[in-house]
Each structure stands twice: as C-alpha cells, then as structure tokens.
Design a protein around this motif. Sequence first.
Motif, short mmCIF file in Angstrom:
data_model
loop_
_atom_site.label_atom_id
_atom_site.label_comp_id
_atom_site.label_asym_id
_atom_site.label_seq_id
_atom_site.Cartn_x
_atom_site.Cartn_y
_atom_site.Cartn_z
N ASP A 1 -26.85 -4.00 -2.98
CA ASP A 1 -25.81 -4.54 -2.11
C ASP A 1 -26.02 -5.25 -0.76
O ASP A 1 -26.44 -4.51 0.25
N ASN B 1 -16.80 -2.72 -2.67
CA ASN B 1 -16.22 -1.81 -1.67
C ASN B 1 -15.50 -2.47 -0.59
O ASN B 1 -14.68 -2.20 0.20
N LYS C 1 -30.40 2.84 -4.05
CA LYS C 1 -29.37 1.86 -3.56
C LYS C 1 -30.24 1.07 -2.58
O LYS C 1 -30.43 1.66 -1.59
N GLU D 1 -23.51 -4.73 -6.28
CA GLU D 1 -22.50 -4.48 -5.40
C GLU D 1 -22.31 -5.70 -4.44
O GLU D 1 -22.90 -5.99 -3.62
N ASP D 2 -20.90 -6.44 -4.36
CA ASP D 2 -20.60 -7.30 -3.45
C ASP D 2 -21.66 -8.35 -3.01
O ASP D 2 -22.16 -8.53 -1.85
N LYS E 1 -29.98 -1.61 0.34
CA LYS E 1 -28.79 -2.22 1.35
C LYS E 1 -29.71 -3.45 1.74
O LYS E 1 -30.46 -3.49 2.37
N ASN F 1 -23.87 -6.65 0.99
CA ASN F 1 -22.83 -6.93 1.79
C ASN F 1 -21.96 -8.29 1.79
O ASN F 1 -21.58 -8.62 2.84
N HIS G 1 -17.55 5.49 -1.92
CA HIS G 1 -18.31 4.69 -0.88
C HIS G 1 -18.53 5.54 0.46
O HIS G 1 -17.90 6.32 0.64
#
Length: 406
Positions: A199, A248, A169, A225-226, A171, A201, A299
């Motif tokens: 992701d 999440n 993953k 993700e998001d 970030k 965020n 998460h």
Amino acid sequence: MKIVDIRATTVAVPLEAPLRHSNGAHWGRFVRTIVEVETDNGLVGLGEMGGGGESAAAAFRGMLDYLAGHDPFQLEALHFKIANPTASLYNNRTQLLAALEFACLDLVGQHLGVPVYDLLGGKIRESVPFASYLFFRYQGEAVPEVRTPDQLVEQARALKKAHGFTVHKLKGGVFPPDYELECYRALAAAFPGDRLRYDPNAVLSMAEGLRFGKAIEGFDNDYLEDPVLGLEGLRLIRERVNVPLATNTVVVNFEQLAANVLRRGADVVLLDTTFWGGIRPCVKAAAVCETFQLGVAVHSSGELGIQLATMLHLGAVLPNLTYAADAHYHHLVDDIIQGGKLAYRDGRIAVPDGPGLGVRLDRQRLERYAELYRELGGYPYDRDPGRPGWYAQVPNERFADPEAGP
Ligand code: MG
C-alpha cells in the motif's frame, strides 16, 4: 436512558518509533481523542477519534447541545441529528458521528448486559486475524531503523515471532517504487506460504503502478492497495494487472461504493469504522459488498483500544471478512484501556466478550497520556521529521533516498 454529558480528552501514546509513509510520518506517537458519553443512569460509553486538541474537545462539547436527552438506542436518529447528509456540505461531522456511535453502542450494550457484536447480529468468529503492517521507520528508543530489505525482513520476523502474523502488509510510497519492489521481493522470499499486500497510499504514477503490479503477479498477494489515486486510476491498473485491487481512500461512503459497483476499480474495500461514520455503516457496506462479490477488509487509521474494539466487533460479525484486518496497534508501546494492550495470539485478537465494547478506560493511563499530549502536542502527519521542508506530490516524484543514512 438519556445522554447528560459528553467529555473529550486528547492523549498522545508513544509508538516504538516514528513510522514513515508517503505523506510524511507518524512522529513517534499517536494523538487520539477519547470520548466519554454519560447517561442519566450513570453509565459511560466510550468513543475514540483520530487527532485532537482544543478544537476536537470543543467540537464534542458542542455536540451536547444536539444530544442532551438523546436516547443512545436511537442510532439512526443520531445520524440525522448531527450528520444529516444534506447538511454535511457545511459541517462534515462523519468522524464525530463515528466516535459518538461507538459510545452509544457501548452504552446500549452495557445497559442490556450484552457485547456490541450481539447488537450487530452476533459474532461468527471468536477472534479477528490481523496483518503484520510493516513500516519503514526511523530509529526508536528500543527498536532499530527500518530502511533496507534486510531490516524490513527482520522487522517482519520479529513481529511474526511475537504475534504470529501470517499476512504482511508493506506500507510503501516512501522510497522509489523499484526499491520498494526489491523489499517486497525480500519479504516474499523470507516468508514462503505467508500472504503479502502493498500500500503506497496512492502516490505512484500510472506507469509505476502498472510496473509494480505486473512485477508482483507471481507472489501470494492478498491485494495491491491504492497504488494510484482515484477509482479511475485503480480501474485502469485492474484491467492490466492480475492482482486484486483494494482501496481505503476512494470508497469511503455509499455513493462511492455505488460508483465502484457500477464501474469496478477496487475488488476489495477496506472498511474503516471512523471514516464510514461508525460500526453500523460498515456492516451495511459489507452487505452491499457481499451482494456484488466485492471483498472486504478492516482498515486501520491508527487506533488505541477503544477504536480497536470497534474493529474487533465489526470483524466478529462480517460473514464475508475473508482478509486479515489491518492495525497499527502493535507499533504502540501502551494503551489507555484497563489491562493495557490487548494481546495477539497466532496473529489474531480475541473479540471482547464484556458488555458493550468490552473495554474500559484506565484512568491513570488516560491521565498519563493526556499529560504527554499537553507536553508534546500534535504533529504534522503530512511532514517528514527526517526531511525538513519536503512535502509529497501525487504522483510523487521526490521519494526518499534509500541510500541516505538516518
Ligand atoms: Mg491504505
């Protein structure tokens, strides 16, 4: 069995290096509050919550007025006693509830001599798979900076070698999206056969989210993700991008889960034992997800061993956990539980089989890291130590400069 005392200790446990994210960074340590709930039969149940300091300690102390004499078996009553949903407009105690639920489950398990997973239906897997969780990071004491695609691949390679991860993953949300796309492509090229997830965020604009999503369609993606903020934003991306969408951030309670069932924005819901108010709400939410063919993952909001144990017991009992869990855990240098950090093997962590949560406090480590917290204090999660004065916007227009040196 009746509750007679609640104690809270805030600790700071060092990370290998400051980890960068869209809002700023984890400044080289995690600050967590460790909760001990004592009962009249001499048992101590453990809980954990993010953040800390005097206000957190006072908040937990204040809960004793509500819970002195409470039987830890009464888990539904616990919810209404301290976090009644109609009162929560005035006193949002979801995270306090979660930490106290962990402790009560730990107490019940110890009292009965069974692991928490046996209180939740029994384990259907012996260990829980985890993703590697890669961060752009500043240089640490013993680890180098991670900024370039090559450095990112090197981080992933080291983590894969040490822990056996086969899911990675990234970030993101730190550097401009096209640059992070280049990093994602480098990971895909370096680890054929492994799975990837990204992701940022929720800080991309709709155009950036669509562009990124379209560009990764051919890779072995778990999910995106998001990429953008909000269920409606996710829904619009989902209509046009052939990659599963995950969140999440905007499905963190049952009301939002219902909204996502009725108008699907996310295909995968990352369940967080803190944000959902405990392990048991996550189990309930997973059942709703199963019914409506939504995927579930676990998460990570930054955990030490107690919180990690809650994630492991959750992961152990979910029939529909078809994705690797997330954990920041391998970026920590130590833990506050006896025996130190739980070990990964082949990208998985064994579910603790001892009574209750199956982890116990190491008093010396607790005191060492409580002292470190007193020394260093907290840090502003939404600021970047490398960019004084900077703050994030959503969507963000002021990403960090990938060419800038450390
Ligand atoms: Mg996320």
